[in-house]
Motif scaffolding. Structure first.
Motif, PDB file in Angstrom:
ATOM      1  N   MET A 247      30.201   8.596   3.136  1.00  0.00           N
ATOM      2  CA  MET A 247      29.598   7.351   3.608  1.00  0.00           C
ATOM      3  C   MET A 247      30.589   6.200   3.703  1.00  0.00           C
ATOM      4  O   MET A 247      30.332   5.212   4.383  1.00  0.00           O
ATOM      5  N   GLY A 248      31.735   6.297   3.020  1.00  0.00           N
ATOM      6  CA  GLY A 248      32.690   5.185   3.057  1.00  0.00           C
ATOM      7  C   GLY A 248      33.071   4.820   4.484  1.00  0.00           C
ATOM      8  O   GLY A 248      33.068   3.639   4.853  1.00  0.00           O
ATOM      9  N   TYR A 249      33.392   5.836   5.270  1.00  0.00           N
ATOM     10  CA  TYR A 249      33.753   5.549   6.663  1.00  0.00           C
ATOM     11  C   TYR A 249      32.559   5.059   7.467  1.00  0.00           C
ATOM     12  O   TYR A 249      32.721   4.307   8.429  1.00  0.00           O
ATOM     13  N   VAL A 250      31.359   5.498   7.088  1.00  0.00           N
ATOM     14  CA  VAL A 250      30.161   5.006   7.784  1.00  0.00           C
ATOM     15  C   VAL A 250      30.037   3.493   7.578  1.00  0.00           C
ATOM     16  O   VAL A 250      29.839   2.733   8.530  1.00  0.00           O
ATOM     17  N   TYR A 251      30.202   3.058   6.326  1.00  0.00           N
ATOM     18  CA  TYR A 251      30.106   1.621   6.062  1.00  0.00           C
ATOM     19  C   TYR A 251      31.230   0.856   6.774  1.00  0.00           C
ATOM     20  O   TYR A 251      31.012  -0.228   7.313  1.00  0.00           O
ATOM     21  N   ASN A 252      32.458   1.411   6.761  1.00  0.00           N
ATOM     22  CA  ASN A 252      33.567   0.752   7.464  1.00  0.00           C
ATOM     23  C   ASN A 252      33.260   0.581   8.951  1.00  0.00           C
ATOM     24  O   ASN A 252      33.524  -0.463   9.541  1.00  0.00           O
ATOM     25  N   THR A 253      32.710   1.640   9.540  1.00  0.00           N
ATOM     26  CA  THR A 253      32.406   1.593  10.975  1.00  0.00           C
ATOM     27  C   THR A 253      31.306   0.587  11.263  1.00  0.00           C
ATOM     28  O   THR A 253      31.401  -0.213  12.214  1.00  0.00           O
ATOM     29  N   CYS A 254      30.250   0.625  10.462  1.00  0.00           N
ATOM     30  CA  CYS A 254      29.149  -0.326  10.675  1.00  0.00           C
ATOM     31  C   CYS A 254      29.638  -1.764  10.475  1.00  0.00           C
ATOM     32  O   CYS A 254      29.266  -2.666  11.235  1.00  0.00           O
ATOM     33  N   ALA A 255      30.490  -1.970   9.472  1.00  0.00           N
ATOM     34  CA  ALA A 255      31.009  -3.322   9.222  1.00  0.00           C
ATOM     35  C   ALA A 255      31.884  -3.790  10.380  1.00  0.00           C
ATOM     36  O   ALA A 255      31.861  -4.967  10.757  1.00  0.00           O
ATOM     37  N   ALA A 256      32.660  -2.876  10.960  1.00  0.00           N
ATOM     38  CA  ALA A 256      33.590  -3.256  12.031  1.00  0.00           C
ATOM     39  C   ALA A 256      32.863  -3.768  13.269  1.00  0.00           C
ATOM     40  O   ALA A 256      33.423  -4.546  14.044  1.00  0.00           O
ATOM     41  N   VAL A 257      31.627  -3.302  13.466  1.00  0.00           N
ATOM     42  CA  VAL A 257      30.872  -3.744  14.649  1.00  0.00           C
ATOM     43  C   VAL A 257      29.594  -4.489  14.242  1.00  0.00           C
ATOM     44  O   VAL A 257      28.723  -4.727  15.078  1.00  0.00           O
ATOM     45  N   GLN A 258      29.512  -4.840  12.969  1.00  0.00           N
ATOM     46  CA  GLN A 258      28.367  -5.588  12.448  1.00  0.00           C
ATOM     47  C   GLN A 258      27.055  -4.890  12.795  1.00  0.00           C
ATOM     48  O   GLN A 258      26.108  -5.504  13.281  1.00  0.00           O
ATOM     49  N   ASN A 259      27.023  -3.576  12.556  1.00  0.00           N
ATOM     50  CA  ASN A 259      25.836  -2.778  12.826  1.00  0.00           C
ATOM     51  C   ASN A 259      24.948  -2.785  11.590  1.00  0.00           C
ATOM     52  O   ASN A 259      25.253  -2.143  10.595  1.00  0.00           O
ATOM     53  N   GLY A 260      23.840  -3.510  11.654  1.00  0.00           N
ATOM     54  CA  GLY A 260      22.949  -3.642  10.499  1.00  0.00           C
ATOM     55  C   GLY A 260      21.800  -2.650  10.504  1.00  0.00           C
ATOM     56  O   GLY A 260      20.836  -2.829   9.752  1.00  0.00           O
TER      57      GLY A 260
END
Lengths: 162, 174
Positions: free
Chosen positions: B31-44
């Motif tokens: 999940m670490g990369y999932v959170y990084n990816t969501c944070a990079a595009v502000q995907n809430g």
């Protein structure tokens, strides 16, 4: 399936020609580097300005393809809600997005169809533009619920035909 | 003007349609990369941030579908590895074999099957689908090629396909 958090767009709320709300985002070097590293893309044109200019002959570091896809996904599912399930995305890249650009995302519903398994599919034309010029266009196919009881994520095998 | 682009060598043409680079993701999905990816595009999207929502909708946490290619990019460095580690090796092979030093990704199509979940171990392979005749574009002269990257999970279920349309080219001599 009536939880307010998970409730989103259902088929009866969508029609052909409907516009998605626009999303505007100022792009910085951090935007580009965050996206490149999150997608494990270590290529220097996404973090090294000297390389981008002197080797690639472009204006600056630029948003990489997988991060572009992530922006599109975020844009589309912001609109559908979490039950929206992407089936297919086709991108056409015309130009790059650089730090200092203001990225504008827009979209329109091209079609609304229900397949033989009862899955409701939307075809969307979405785009990223900078100063009114499309840099990347995307034809996206996404499943949304027919109604409040439906959930495209529950579909498998023959009932999922992206 | 650049030097003439040579014909496609027979050994390169023979690669079309052949399964290459079958490999397994180098670490289980996390999940670490999932959170990084969501944070990079502000995907809430709560599907990725709220485990209860993920459980309700998808039977547990999943990764955003567009992250498919993320799981196959090699580490920048790894013990024993020599030279730069590259994803989409079939693409870099064609650049070298066709003597086209520059390249861009001109188009990309993604098809998504079963969701990817934390702990999954994915396998992938690359297939060169086509190589074009010589084309002249605004960036230079070269060839287009199409590569499919197909992906399955540890149960053999189809996870997705990533199709790249690439242009390998030589920059015009100034």
């Amino acid at each position: 399936m009536s939880n307010a958090v998970t409730r989103g767009l259902t088929a009866d709320q969508v029609q052909v020609g409907q516009q998605l709300p626009t999303l505007e985002q100022d792009v910085t070097a951090t935007t580009v580097v965050l996206g490149a590293l999150a997608s494990r893309d270590w290529r220097p044109m996404h973090h090294d300005k000297d390389f981008a200019i002197n080797r690639n002959g472009v204006a600056n570091i630029f948003i990489n393809t997988p991060n572009n896809a992530a922006w599109f996904e975020r844009y589309i599912t912001d609109w559908t809600g979490p039950r929206g399930r992407l089936g297919r995305m086709k991108f056409k890249m015309s130009s790059s997005v650089f730090p200092g650009d203001r990225m504008v995302m827009s979209g329109v519903v091209k079609s609304v169809d229900t397949d033989e398994s009862g899955c409701c599919w939307l075809e969307l034309d979405v785009a990223v533009s900078v100063e009114g010029v499309v840099s990347t266009s995307c034809l996206a196919r996404i499943a949304i619920p027919e109604n409040d009881e439906d959930n495209p994520w529950s579909r498998k095998a023959d009932r999922w035909q992206p | 003007m650049s030097d003439p682009i040579p014909d496609i060598p027979a050994e390169v043409q023979a690669l079309v349609g052949v399964i290459q680079y079958e490999e397994r993701s180098t670490f289980p999905i996390e999940m670490g990369y999932v959170y990084n990816t969501c944070a990079a595009v502000q995907n809430g999207n709560p599907l990725y941030w709220d485990a209860a929502v993920a459980e309700e909708l998808t039977g547990g946490q999943i990764a955003p579908p567009t992250m498919m290619s993320v799981w196959f990019r090699p580490h920048y460095w790894a013990p024993g590895a020599e030279g730069e580690q590259k994803a989409l090796q079939a693409h870099f092979d064609l650049k070298e074999l066709l003597d086209l030093p520059e390249a861009i990704i001109a188009g990309n199509e993604l098809v998504f099957g079963e969701p990817v979940r934390p702990g999954d171990v994915l396998t992938t392979h690359q297939i060169v689908r086509s190589i074009s005749d010589v084309k002249t574009t605004k960036v230079g002269t070269g060839r287009f090629w199409v590569i499919d990257v197909e992906c399955h999970n540890q149960k053999g279920e189809f996870v997705g396909k990533d199709t790249y349309s690439c242009l390998g080219y030589r920059r015009p001599k100034s």
